[in-house]
Enzyme design. Structure first.
Site, PDB file in Angstrom:
ATOM      1  N   ASN A 184      28.833  41.568  64.709  1.00 59.52           N
ATOM      2  CA  ASN A 184      28.177  42.323  65.790  1.00 59.52           C
ATOM      3  C   ASN A 184      26.675  42.463  65.546  1.00 59.52           C
ATOM      4  O   ASN A 184      25.900  42.685  66.481  1.00 59.52           O
ATOM      5  CB  ASN A 184      28.705  43.772  65.874  1.00 59.52           C
ATOM      6  N   LYS A 200      32.250  52.358  66.042  1.00 62.16           N
ATOM      7  CA  LYS A 200      30.924  52.109  66.628  1.00 62.16           C
ATOM      8  C   LYS A 200      30.313  53.372  67.210  1.00 62.16           C
ATOM      9  O   LYS A 200      29.102  53.569  67.154  1.00 62.16           O
ATOM     10  CB  LYS A 200      31.041  51.054  67.732  1.00 62.16           C
ATOM     11  N   ASP A 244      31.802  44.386  77.963  1.00 57.81           N
ATOM     12  CA  ASP A 244      31.746  42.933  77.812  1.00 57.81           C
ATOM     13  C   ASP A 244      32.985  42.250  78.400  1.00 57.81           C
ATOM     14  O   ASP A 244      33.290  41.126  78.058  1.00 57.81           O
ATOM     15  CB  ASP A 244      31.605  42.563  76.327  1.00 57.81           C
ATOM     16  N   CYS A 285      28.604  47.486  95.864  1.00 59.46           N
ATOM     17  CA  CYS A 285      29.163  47.745  94.532  1.00 59.46           C
ATOM     18  C   CYS A 285      29.497  46.400  93.888  1.00 59.46           C
ATOM     19  O   CYS A 285      29.264  45.347  94.477  1.00 59.46           O
ATOM     20  CB  CYS A 285      30.378  48.664  94.635  1.00 59.46           C
ATOM     21  N   CYS A 302      31.730  37.245  74.934  1.00 61.53           N
ATOM     22  CA  CYS A 302      30.718  36.824  73.946  1.00 61.53           C
ATOM     23  C   CYS A 302      31.354  36.272  72.675  1.00 61.53           C
ATOM     24  O   CYS A 302      30.848  35.336  72.064  1.00 61.53           O
ATOM     25  CB  CYS A 302      29.859  38.010  73.536  1.00 61.53           C
ATOM     26  N   CYS A 359      35.008  45.125 101.487  1.00 58.98           N
ATOM     27  CA  CYS A 359      35.063  45.315 100.030  1.00 58.98           C
ATOM     28  C   CYS A 359      36.277  46.167  99.658  1.00 58.98           C
ATOM     29  O   CYS A 359      36.462  47.257 100.207  1.00 58.98           O
ATOM     30  CB  CYS A 359      33.796  46.002  99.533  1.00 58.98           C
TER      31      CYS A 359
END
Ligand SMILES: [Zn+2]
Length: 369
Positions: A184, A200, A244, A285, A302, A359
């Protein structure tokens, strides 16, 4: 001309109102032209603070209509006469001064407000903010009272939270379930090598309170899910989304739409990042952009794809910038606009975003614009 003569001449030209007349006839905009220290000791409830030294520079923004009625006051009623004269010279047509100033107002027993004065330490810490007219002490108070939830203490959440804490956002919640891993550290600058294995959110809390001991950081070590999202987000004024993965991003979006909370969105993909602000009722949104998540095999994160470490730094700081603008109510938030950054080209691009009439998240909540 002596000061006394000058004052007498001003009194002939500038109407003076007694505190009782000011109290009895609401309507005119009340301008307090004293220094900030005097303002902090108490001021008329409806007054706008425009200290004498900056009056000519700031009055046109605060009072754009030169025919609006203005009543000025100072401590004893003299500086306000000079200030009123300066406004007449700028073209203001209905300027009056309160005779006897704030002293006479207080002595007559009228109401006044005492703003929360900053302590000496905060005054130094935030001095570079306070000097900006668009922020000032009033803006710094807004930051100190603001409640921001940062979702994820990772690549995006790290820089966002660092700058929000440094700016004096007084109540930060950090939600993340993970622990610090060596892989990280190439981008998650809240953490350090010595904290590998630590939750974290605890690492974040330590870093942020070391940076700014004057703020409250709540470490929420949990996975944001459908069962807790509403309860967690309801407690904050706005959300900075630094997650993420798509599941969390949609959950944050849908919950913010439901609760009417501003959602500062950021996401990254190898060398490219994007930022936008989803403000319920005032713009699209996330689901207006992407009604549903792509299949899992098309949406690697990632960990699987890799990312240039500096990229979430840039995007996360842009998210903090948007959050601070929303708290202060200044500038143009990225509502209905998607800002993208290409790290390799070194270029930003902006795309207009529209609300999707069908939406699945926000269409039924508020009328489409
Ligand atoms: Zn929508």
């Amino acid at each position: 001309m002596s000061v006394q003569k000058h004052l007498a001449e001003l009194r002939d030209r500038i109407p003076e109102l007694t505190p009782q007349q000011v109290a009895d006839s609401p309507g005119p905009t009340i301008l307090d032209v004293r220094e900030i220290d005097e303002w902090n000791e108490g001021h008329l409830p409806e007054a706008i603070h425009l200290s004498r030294g900056f009056l000519e520079f700031r009055v046109e923004k605060a009072c754009p209509d030169k025919d609006q009625a203005l009543t000025l006051y100072c401590r004893s009623g003299q500086r306000s006469l000079f200030a009123a004269d300066a406004l007449v010279q700028l073209g203001y047509t209905k300027v009056a001064s309160m005779a006897g100033g704030f002293q006479a107002w207080k002595e007559a027993g009228h109401d006044f407000e005492i703003p929360h004065a900053m302590d000496a330490e905060s005054r130094i810490r935030y001095s570079r903010h306070v000097r900006i007219p668009e922020v000032g002490e009033a803006g710094q108070h807004k930051l100190l009272e603001a409640r921001v939830l940062v979702v994820g203490a990772g690549g995006l959440g790290s820089p966002s939270a660092l700058y929000l804490a440094a700016a004096g956002v007084g109540h930060l919640g950090i939600v993340d379930y993970d622990v610090v891993d060596r892989s990280n550290l190439q981008r998650q600058v809240l953490h350090s090598d010595a904290r590998i294995g630590m939750p974290k959110v605890e690492s974040a809390r330590r870093t942020l309170t070391e940076l700014n001991p004057g703020i409250e950081v709540l470490a929420l070590q949990t996975r944001l899910d459908a069962d807790n999202a509403e309860q967690l987000i309801a407690d904050y004024d706005l959300v900075v989304d630094g997650c993420d993965n798509f599941d969390t991003r949609y959950l944050v979006n849908d919950t913010c739409v439901r609760l009417g909370k501003p959602n500062v969105h950021g996401s990254i993909h190898r060398f490219e990042g994007q930022v936008s602000v989803f403000l319920p009722g005032q713009g699209p949104c996330y689901r207006c952009l992407h009604p549903a998540a792509p299949p899992a095999e098309l949406s690697p994160n990632c960990a699987e794809l890799g990312v240039l470490g500096v990229l979430p730094g840039i995007i996360g700081i842009l998210e903090a910038n948007e959050a601070i603008k929303l708290i202060l109510g200044i500038g143009e938030p990225l509502v209905g606009r998607l800002l993208t950054f290409d790290a390799l080209a070194g270029t930003f691009r902006e795309f207009g975003l529209r609300r999707r009439p069908d939406c699945p998240a926000c269409a039924s909540r508020t009328p489409a614009d």
